[in-house]
Design an enzyme around this catalytic site. Structure first.
Site, PDB file in Angstrom:
ATOM      1  N   LYS A  92      -6.531   5.241  11.409  1.00  7.14           N
ATOM      2  CA  LYS A  92      -7.813   5.504  10.753  1.00  7.14           C
ATOM      3  C   LYS A  92      -8.817   6.241  11.651  1.00  7.14           C
ATOM      4  O   LYS A  92      -9.659   6.976  11.175  1.00  7.14           O
ATOM      5  CB  LYS A  92      -8.432   4.199  10.263  1.00  7.14           C
ATOM      6  CG  LYS A  92      -7.717   3.655   9.032  1.00  7.14           C
ATOM      7  CD  LYS A  92      -8.555   2.617   8.330  1.00  7.14           C
ATOM      8  CE  LYS A  92      -7.975   2.278   6.968  1.00  7.14           C
ATOM      9  NZ  LYS A  92      -6.775   1.419   7.080  1.00  7.14           N
ATOM     10  N   GLU A 114     -17.417   2.953   3.265  1.00  7.07           N
ATOM     11  CA  GLU A 114     -16.985   1.720   2.610  1.00  7.07           C
ATOM     12  C   GLU A 114     -15.933   1.068   3.497  1.00  7.07           C
ATOM     13  O   GLU A 114     -15.298   1.727   4.306  1.00  7.07           O
ATOM     14  CB  GLU A 114     -16.357   2.045   1.250  1.00  7.07           C
ATOM     15  CG  GLU A 114     -14.870   2.449   1.287  1.00  7.07           C
ATOM     16  CD  GLU A 114     -14.567   3.744   2.042  1.00  7.07           C
ATOM     17  OE1 GLU A 114     -15.483   4.560   2.236  1.00  7.07           O
ATOM     18  OE2 GLU A 114     -13.394   3.929   2.443  1.00  7.07           O
ATOM     19  N   SER A 380       1.796   2.668  11.074  1.00 12.92           N
ATOM     20  CA  SER A 380       0.386   3.054  10.935  1.00 12.92           C
ATOM     21  C   SER A 380      -0.580   2.234  11.787  1.00 12.92           C
ATOM     22  O   SER A 380      -1.638   2.720  12.151  1.00 12.92           O
ATOM     23  CB  SER A 380      -0.033   2.965   9.470  1.00 12.92           C
ATOM     24  OG  SER A 380       0.261   1.678   8.941  1.00 12.92           O
TER      25      SER A 380
HETATM   26  C1  LIG Z   1      -5.912   1.159   6.078  1.00  9.75           C
HETATM   27  C2  LIG Z   1      -4.525   1.064   6.546  1.00  9.75           C
HETATM   28  C3  LIG Z   1      -3.436   1.536   5.770  1.00  9.75           C
HETATM   29  C4  LIG Z   1      -3.592   2.073   4.383  1.00  9.75           C
HETATM   30  O1  LIG Z   1      -4.365   3.220   4.251  1.00  9.75           O
HETATM   31  P1  LIG Z   1      -3.761   4.662   3.983  1.00  9.75           P
HETATM   32  O2  LIG Z   1      -4.954   5.485   3.697  1.00  9.75           O
HETATM   33  O3  LIG Z   1      -2.828   4.565   2.791  1.00  9.75           O
HETATM   34  O4  LIG Z   1      -3.039   5.088   5.197  1.00  9.75           O
HETATM   35  C5  LIG Z   1      -2.171   1.466   6.312  1.00  9.75           C
HETATM   36  N1  LIG Z   1      -1.947   0.940   7.524  1.00  9.75           N
HETATM   37  C6  LIG Z   1      -2.957   0.464   8.303  1.00  9.75           C
HETATM   38  C7  LIG Z   1      -2.638  -0.088   9.633  1.00  9.75           C
HETATM   39  C8  LIG Z   1      -4.267   0.511   7.835  1.00  9.75           C
HETATM   40  O5  LIG Z   1      -5.251   0.020   8.600  1.00  9.75           O
END
Ligand SMILES: *Cc1c(COP(=O)(O)O)cnc(C)c1O
Length: 416
Positions: A92, A114, A380
């Site tokens: 993010k 948000e 992610s």
């Molecule tokens: C917020 C988040 C997501 C989901 O958001 P996307 O916009 O779909 O990437 C996925 N993995 C983590 C670790 C997050 O913090």
């Protein structure tokens, strides 16, 4: 495949999906943003500043790690793209820093955003601290209570957190409140959206800012394997920012299979899930035409997932289009499957993934790999934030932990 374009149109569409369905007051904001974004995204100075911060502050490039154990298990070669190693623990921050830089160039003094679970709020507050911008985070009142630690973190970073009391007091209402705030302060405020969702140009802009992920994958794969195209790219999806960033530089290469792991919750027949790609219907949400979960009018619960980051009723227009055209496939993953995949990676590779990322890991079990296949999976985020949930669902076999034997000065530790 060149006939099928995955580039956004001038009006902000990917096929049927996208657009900017916003009231007139907001149209001025989105149009001005679209112009500035177009001007700066290819601007050399902006790119230099952005790349420098990604390198020196975020810690990029993140490693592309070949997991021997996952490879053996799935009978192919599996690489993990380690976004969990980014500063603040997830992808993010790439988007937060990119948009904050853009906002500064547009003359904004203040950022509104948000947040649901608080992850995007923390990333935004971090970028604002770094770049000397005022920061206001809108958060559903329900989430303020549930995510108390992240509220404190944002406040420590100097952000103001506003509890939104409308609707079911969660993420959906926080987005509406942030959009409203933006429309009443069109010039000195920028709305820093957290995923590849919302009115044009947000989905395209967020995908661009996150496309550093697939850019790095291509380079790293080439130097590690001699080929720059994998057979599969796998990512989890809430709104679609880590997924579109991971797919970006592969979308026009049809030999690369794109796989989206979405939140199947307690199963897609249970009604308790957030699988908008598999089960959603076309309608408008937060300024875009996209796939949205339709809940029965009596059902006030909204979407559900064990993972807060995937708990959103819609999905970005680009992933909706990728699935509608058959370019990507969507696999719903249950809470249980995600938990098991997380425990497995932790015990075998020593990496505790975020619950969101664990959905992508679980999807590997549903793909029929050939021995020569190379798959890249975007991890992610890291799992520290999910530790309480993991401990609540800890495996029975883990619970029967062996006592620590040895000197009497050691006390055996047993899980509670
Ligand atoms: C917020 C988040 C997501 C989901 O958001 P996307 O916009 O779909 O990437 C996925 N993995 C983590 C670790 C997050 O913090």
């Amino acid at each position: 495949m060149t006939a099928q374009t995955f580039t956004v149109t001038e009006q902000g569409y990917y096929g049927n999906f996208g657009g900017a369905y916003v009231p007139e007051t907001l149209q001025k904001c989105t149009q001005r943003l679209a112009e500035c974004y177009r001007q700066y995204i290819s601007d050399a100075e902006f790119q230099t500043e952005f790349r420098q911060l990604l390198r020196d502050y975020v810690g990029r490039p993140t490693p592309l790690y070949r997991s021997e154990k996952l490879s053996r298990k799935h009978g192919c070669t599996i690489y993990l793209k380690r976004e969990d190693l980014c500063h603040t623990g997830a992808h993010k921050i790439n988007n937060a820093i990119g948009q904050a830089l853009l906002a500064r160039r547009m003359g904004a003094k203040r950022i509104v955003a948000e947040t649901g679970a608080g992850q995007h709020g923390v990333a935004t507050a971090t970028a604002c601290a770094l770049l000397n911008l005022q920061c206001t985070i809108f958060m559903g009142a329900e989430d303020v209570v549930r995510q108390h630690t992240n509220v404190r973190k944002m406040q420590l970073l100097g952000a103001e957190v506003v509890a939104v009391e409308e609707g079911n007091r969660t993420l959906e209402n926080a987005v509406d409140a942030a959009l409203r705030e933006w429309s009443s302060h069109p010039t000195d405020t920028h709305y820093l959206i957290g995923s590849a969702v919302g009115p044009h140009p947000f989905p395209d802009m967020v995908a661009h800012l996150q496309s550093i992920i697939s850019e790095e994958i291509r380079h790293q794969l080439l130097s590690q394997t001699g080929r720059d195209l994998p057979d599969y790219v796998v990512a989890c999806i809430g709104g679609g920012s880590n997924a579109t960033g991971s797919f970006f530089h592969f979308m026009d290469n049809p030999s690369v299979h794109l796989v989206l792991a979405e939140a199947g919750g307690e199963g897609i027949d249970s009604g308790r899930h957030a699988a908008s790609l598999c089960c959603g219907q076309e309608r408008q949400l937060h300024g875009a035409n996209t796939l949205v979960l339709q809940h029965k009018s009596s059902d006030t619960e909204g979407p559900y997932s064990i993972s807060a980051g995937l708990d959103y009723p819609g999905v970005g227009p680009l992933p909706a289009h990728l699935v509608a055209t058959g370019r990507a496939i969507a696999l719903p993953i249950t809470d249980q499957e995600a938990l098991e995949a997380a425990f497995e990676l932790n015990r075998e590779d020593g990496i505790l993934p975020a619950l969101e990322s664990a959905h992508a890991l679980a999807a590997l079990h549903k793909i029929d790999f050939r021995p020569t296949d190379i798959a890249v999976l975007t991890l992610s985020g890291r799992g520290d934030k999910d530790l309480d949930t993991y401990l609540q669902h800890i495996h029975k076999d883990v619970e029967q932990e062996q006592p620590i034997i040895g000197s009497s000065s050691y006390t055996s530790v047993s899980p509670t």
